[in-house]
Scaffold this active site. Structure first.
Site, PDB file in Angstrom:
ATOM      1  N   ASP A   1      37.583  63.400  -7.035  1.00 15.55           N
ATOM      2  CA  ASP A   1      36.446  62.513  -6.790  1.00 15.55           C
ATOM      3  C   ASP A   1      36.877  61.201  -6.160  1.00 15.55           C
ATOM      4  OD1 ASP A   1      37.767  61.809  -9.087  1.00 15.55           O
ATOM      5  OD2 ASP A   1      35.992  61.561 -10.331  1.00 15.55           O
TER       6      ASP A   1
ATOM      7  N   ARG B   1      28.519  60.957 -15.776  1.00 14.87           N
ATOM      8  CA  ARG B   1      28.959  61.914 -14.752  1.00 14.87           C
ATOM      9  C   ARG B   1      27.750  62.574 -14.095  1.00 14.87           C
ATOM     10  NH1 ARG B   1      34.570  62.544 -15.358  1.00 14.87           N
ATOM     11  NH2 ARG B   1      35.362  62.643 -17.476  1.00 14.87           N
TER      12      ARG B   1
ATOM     13  N   LYS C   1      39.536  54.126  -2.574  1.00  9.49           N
ATOM     14  CA  LYS C   1      39.603  52.665  -2.740  1.00  9.49           C
ATOM     15  C   LYS C   1      40.591  52.087  -1.720  1.00  9.49           C
ATOM     16  CE  LYS C   1      37.933  51.902  -7.373  1.00  9.49           C
ATOM     17  NZ  LYS C   1      38.211  51.280  -8.678  1.00  9.49           N
TER      18      LYS C   1
ATOM     19  N   PHE D   1      34.725  49.390 -10.295  1.00  8.96           N
ATOM     20  CA  PHE D   1      34.675  50.553 -11.180  1.00  8.96           C
ATOM     21  C   PHE D   1      33.330  51.246 -10.977  1.00  8.96           C
ATOM     22  CE2 PHE D   1      34.220  53.034 -15.000  1.00  8.96           C
ATOM     23  CZ  PHE D   1      35.507  53.541 -15.160  1.00  8.96           C
ATOM     24  N   VAL D   2      33.368  52.493 -10.489  1.00 13.62           N
ATOM     25  CA  VAL D   2      32.120  53.193 -10.172  1.00 13.62           C
ATOM     26  C   VAL D   2      31.938  54.431 -11.054  1.00 13.62           C
ATOM     27  CG1 VAL D   2      31.902  52.389  -7.792  1.00 13.62           C
ATOM     28  CG2 VAL D   2      33.270  54.433  -8.263  1.00 13.62           C
TER      29      VAL D   2
ATOM     30  N   ASP E   1      33.044  58.999 -14.475  1.00 14.17           N
ATOM     31  CA  ASP E   1      32.545  58.603 -15.796  1.00 14.17           C
ATOM     32  C   ASP E   1      32.992  57.216 -16.228  1.00 14.17           C
ATOM     33  OD1 ASP E   1      35.354  59.329 -16.193  1.00 14.17           O
ATOM     34  OD2 ASP E   1      34.899  59.170 -18.337  1.00 14.17           O
TER      35      ASP E   1
ATOM     36  N   ASP F   1      42.518  56.234  -6.104  1.00 10.53           N
ATOM     37  CA  ASP F   1      42.563  54.818  -6.516  1.00 10.53           C
ATOM     38  C   ASP F   1      44.032  54.365  -6.458  1.00 10.53           C
ATOM     39  OD1 ASP F   1      42.437  52.379  -7.807  1.00 10.53           O
ATOM     40  OD2 ASP F   1      41.204  53.059  -9.462  1.00 10.53           O
TER      41      ASP F   1
ATOM     42  N   GLY G   1      36.552  64.807 -13.188  1.00  6.95           N
ATOM     43  CA  GLY G   1      35.737  64.059 -12.223  1.00  6.95           C
ATOM     44  C   GLY G   1      35.361  64.822 -10.965  1.00  6.95           C
TER      45      GLY G   1
END
Ligand code: PRP
Length: 202
Positions: free
Chosen positions: A116, A182, A147, A169-170, A176, A119, A60
């Protein structure tokens, strides 16, 4: 004849952070991280001995890292590490697993872990702990997205964070869903229909 919009774009419900906002923030972050590292290097007895290593967490962090390092006008090395927490179509963390080798020569170096998104914090906690065991001169964490703290399962925070986002969820800009999206150039939320279409193809 009307051309059909490619699925990559059709599947997007809404954009949370557009490409201009990302570019401006990454430019500022690169300058800030580089300035902090330079100050740390200048404190060395012989600054020429100081080494900077950026460690992007695959996959990511690829897109963010590529843009970030081009905003850092200094000598640095890149060493990647692969960690997987959300295999396939998972939207909840399955726990961070290191795939392959972590760089083993980090003692005395200034390390920046790049990811990236922060979370649950499981990925960064595992990577940071393993790096710290090697005795680096410093360890910093740089993430594009963060987050809310209520999502954390580990007590960890980023030293540099581009954007605080809600618990959604992004995808895009390296992030991805089931390996796709991506290359979407902005941070976005998928249409529910897109995730169910990918489920039914499985
Ligand atoms: C994602 C993302 C972060 C991590 C963050 O990786 O790229 O590395 O999860 O989540 P956490 O804070 O809950 O640990 P993923 O496992 O999906 O692999 P990828 O980088 O290949 O997409």
């Amino acid at each position: 004849m009307a051309t059909k919009e490619p699925p990559l774009f059709r599947d997007i419900d809404r954009v949370l952070i557009d490409r201009e906002a990302i570019a401006a923030r990454v430019r500022a972050m690169g300058a800030e991280v580089a300035a902090d590292l330079q100050r740390a290097i200048d404190r060395h007895h012989d600054p020429a001995d100081a080494q900077v290593v950026l460690i992007p967490i695959l996959t990511g962090a690829l897109v963010f890292t590529a843009d970030l390092i081009r905003q850092m006008p200094m000598m640095l090395c890149l060493r990647v590490v692969a960690v997987s927490s959300y295999p396939g179509r998972s939207m909840a963390s399955k726990g961070a697993k290191i795939a392959g080798e972590l760089p083993q020569d980090l003692a005395g170096k200034h390390v920046v872990i790049v990811d990236d998104i922060l979370d649950t914090g499981q990925t960064l906690a595992v990577v940071k702990r393993l790096i710290q065991e090697q005795g680096p001169a410093s360890v910093r964490i740089c993430v594009l997205l963060r987050k809310p703290e209520s999502c954390r399962k580990e007590r960890i925070d980023a030293d540099y964070s581009g954007f605080d986002i809600p618990d959604e969820f992004v995808v895009g800009y390296g992030l991805d869903y089931d390996g796709f999206y991506r290359n979407y150039p902005q941070i976005a939320v998928l249409r529910a229909a897109a995730t169910s279409a990918l489920e039914s193809r499985a």
